[in-house]
Design an enzyme around this catalytic site. Structure first.
Site, PDB file in Angstrom:
ATOM      1  N   LYS A  88      -0.160   3.670  -2.654  1.00 25.13           N
ATOM      2  CA  LYS A  88      -1.233   4.664  -2.573  1.00 25.13           C
ATOM      3  C   LYS A  88      -0.716   6.106  -2.545  1.00 25.13           C
ATOM      4  O   LYS A  88      -1.465   7.042  -2.839  1.00 25.13           O
ATOM      5  CB  LYS A  88      -2.125   4.383  -1.357  1.00 25.13           C
ATOM      6  CG  LYS A  88      -2.918   3.073  -1.471  1.00 25.13           C
ATOM      7  CD  LYS A  88      -3.834   2.872  -0.272  1.00 25.13           C
ATOM      8  CE  LYS A  88      -4.705   1.632  -0.419  1.00 25.13           C
ATOM      9  NZ  LYS A  88      -3.975   0.386  -0.156  1.00 25.13           N
TER      10      LYS A  88
ATOM     11  N   SER B 226      -5.535   3.295   4.623  1.00 23.80           N
ATOM     12  CA  SER B 226      -5.148   2.323   3.595  1.00 23.80           C
ATOM     13  C   SER B 226      -6.350   1.518   3.098  1.00 23.80           C
ATOM     14  O   SER B 226      -6.253   0.320   2.862  1.00 23.80           O
ATOM     15  CB  SER B 226      -4.062   1.376   4.136  1.00 23.80           C
ATOM     16  OG  SER B 226      -3.233   0.950   3.084  1.00 23.80           O
TER      17      SER B 226
ATOM     18  N   LYS C 226       2.893   6.594   5.464  1.00 26.28           N
ATOM     19  CA  LYS C 226       2.144   5.556   4.748  1.00 26.28           C
ATOM     20  C   LYS C 226       2.700   4.193   5.122  1.00 26.28           C
ATOM     21  O   LYS C 226       3.916   3.980   5.131  1.00 26.28           O
ATOM     22  CB  LYS C 226       2.231   5.737   3.223  1.00 26.28           C
ATOM     23  CG  LYS C 226       1.282   4.803   2.468  1.00 26.28           C
ATOM     24  CD  LYS C 226      -0.168   5.193   2.700  1.00 26.28           C
ATOM     25  CE  LYS C 226      -1.161   4.087   2.381  1.00 26.28           C
ATOM     26  NZ  LYS C 226      -1.251   3.081   3.474  1.00 26.28           N
TER      27      LYS C 226
ATOM     28  N   SER D 157       0.790  -1.238   0.000  1.00 28.81           N
ATOM     29  CA  SER D 157       0.000   0.000   0.000  1.00 28.81           C
ATOM     30  C   SER D 157       0.819   1.284   0.000  1.00 28.81           C
ATOM     31  O   SER D 157       0.240   2.378  -0.042  1.00 28.81           O
ATOM     32  CB  SER D 157      -0.951   0.011   1.204  1.00 28.81           C
ATOM     33  OG  SER D 157      -2.001  -0.906   1.001  1.00 28.81           O
TER      34      SER D 157
END
Length: 339
Positions: A122, A176, A283, A119
């Site tokens: 993203k 997420s 993140k 992820s």
């Protein structure tokens, strides 16, 4: 008797030339031997020179391998980091710490090894959405196309939910949320295929030459990058105020149709929620192929750092690595100031 005497006389007359011939031949043989010996010495010197050069080259190669295989530190302004680097035992198999302002590399481990990034993808998704300058108030609907059929992960976001593009972006980065990221890609002009093409074009623009993107969620293990490339991605993402804001929000409540109360989401990075870290961007990521991953921009020891941690074996190990880095940087900084 006379014949014998005559014979001896003749032999005596012949002896000097024979002796002279032998004497002449002996020096020639010695000269040849000297030449042969000289050639042997030269050959031995050449052999020794070749061996020395080979050993010298091997030494350089070994030195290069040793410097790149585990930890390579380039810290001209903070030499104390170099002394302490060997003691920084991280669980993450690949890691990089860079001073955001100067570009100085404080720590590097497996930085050129491309691997799935889950992820962390993203962040690229968010940049592509924002670059397109799409209407952030437009309602996007979650459909069955957003269900994860690749990994079979679940989601709290129900099919049919309608959220604004801004809300989808918030949930994709902060929590997420895979269905939110998928919806962002589907509602891009040209659909998911065009969205992925834009992601790869953006990567090339940023100089992420060892990165490839295959979907907007990161569930596809074909989304790969290196720690070095991810530093470039984090540096670029930090330039977007929207990404800085939503990726560091500790929680978010969003009203969703077909639910009695707003859905409560929290940041997937516990350091954002429950610590005294000063984090400017965050993140997390996880799929089996990628392990536990984390990228952050954070103020540590009075300097802005970009931290990349890839392929750790658990959430606790990933957070533990971040805490080790903070302690290492702060103690090194205090030591430098004290001296």
């Amino acid at each position: 008797m006379r014949k014998i005497t005559l014979l001896l006389t003749m032999l005596a007359l012949c002896m000097p030339p024979v002796l002279s011939y032998a004497a002449d031949k002996k020096p020639q043989k010695t000269a040849a031997s000297k030449t042969k010996a000289s050639k042997k010495v030269v050959a031995q010197k050449k052999t020794k020179t070749k061996v020395a050069k080979k050993n010298e080259a091997s030494g350089r190669i070994i030195s290069t391998i040793r410097s790149n295989s585990a930890v390579a530190v380039a810290s001209p302004s903070a030499g104390v980091f170099k002394d302490d680097a060997a003691g920084l035992k991280l669980a993450s198999s690949k890691a990089m710490i860079v001073n955001q302002d100067s570009g100085e590399i404080l720590y590097a481990k497996g930085t050129d090894i491309a691997s799935p990034i889950a992820s962390l993808t993203k962040l690229m998704t968010a940049m592509v959405v924002l670059d397109a300058r799409l209407d952030m108030d437009e309602k996007l609907h979650v459909t069955r196309e957003d269900i994860d059929t690749l990994k079979g992960t679940g989601s709290r976001m129900p099919i049919g939910a309608a959220l604004t593009r801004a809300e989808m972006l918030q949930l994709a980065l902060m929590a997420s949320e895979n269905r939110a990221a998928s919806a962002l890609g589907r509602h891009y002009p040209g659909g998911v295929e065009s969205f992925v093409a834009a992601m790869n074009a953006k990567a090339l623009q940023l100089g992420m030459l060892h990165s490839r993107f295959a979907d907007p969620t990161g569930l596809n293990s074909a989304n790969v990058s290196t720690a070095e490339d991810l530093v470039k991605m984090v540096r670029a993402a930090y330039q977007y105020p929207e990404i800085r804001h939503v990726s560091t929000s500790s929680s978010y409540a969003v009203p969703v149709s077909n639910t009695r109360a707003p859905l409560q989401y929290v940041n997937s990075n516990v350091l954002v929620r429950n610590s005294d870290w000063v984090i400017g961007l965050s993140k997390t990521g996880y799929i089996n192929e990628a392990g536990r991953c984390l990228v952050m921009q954070a103020q540590v020891g009075g300097q802005p750092l970009i931290i990349v941690l890839l392929d750790s074996f658990s959430k606790n190990a990933r957070v533990g690595d971040a805490q080790k880095i903070r302690k290492w940087i702060e103690s090194s900084t205090n030591h430098r100031h004290a001296s």
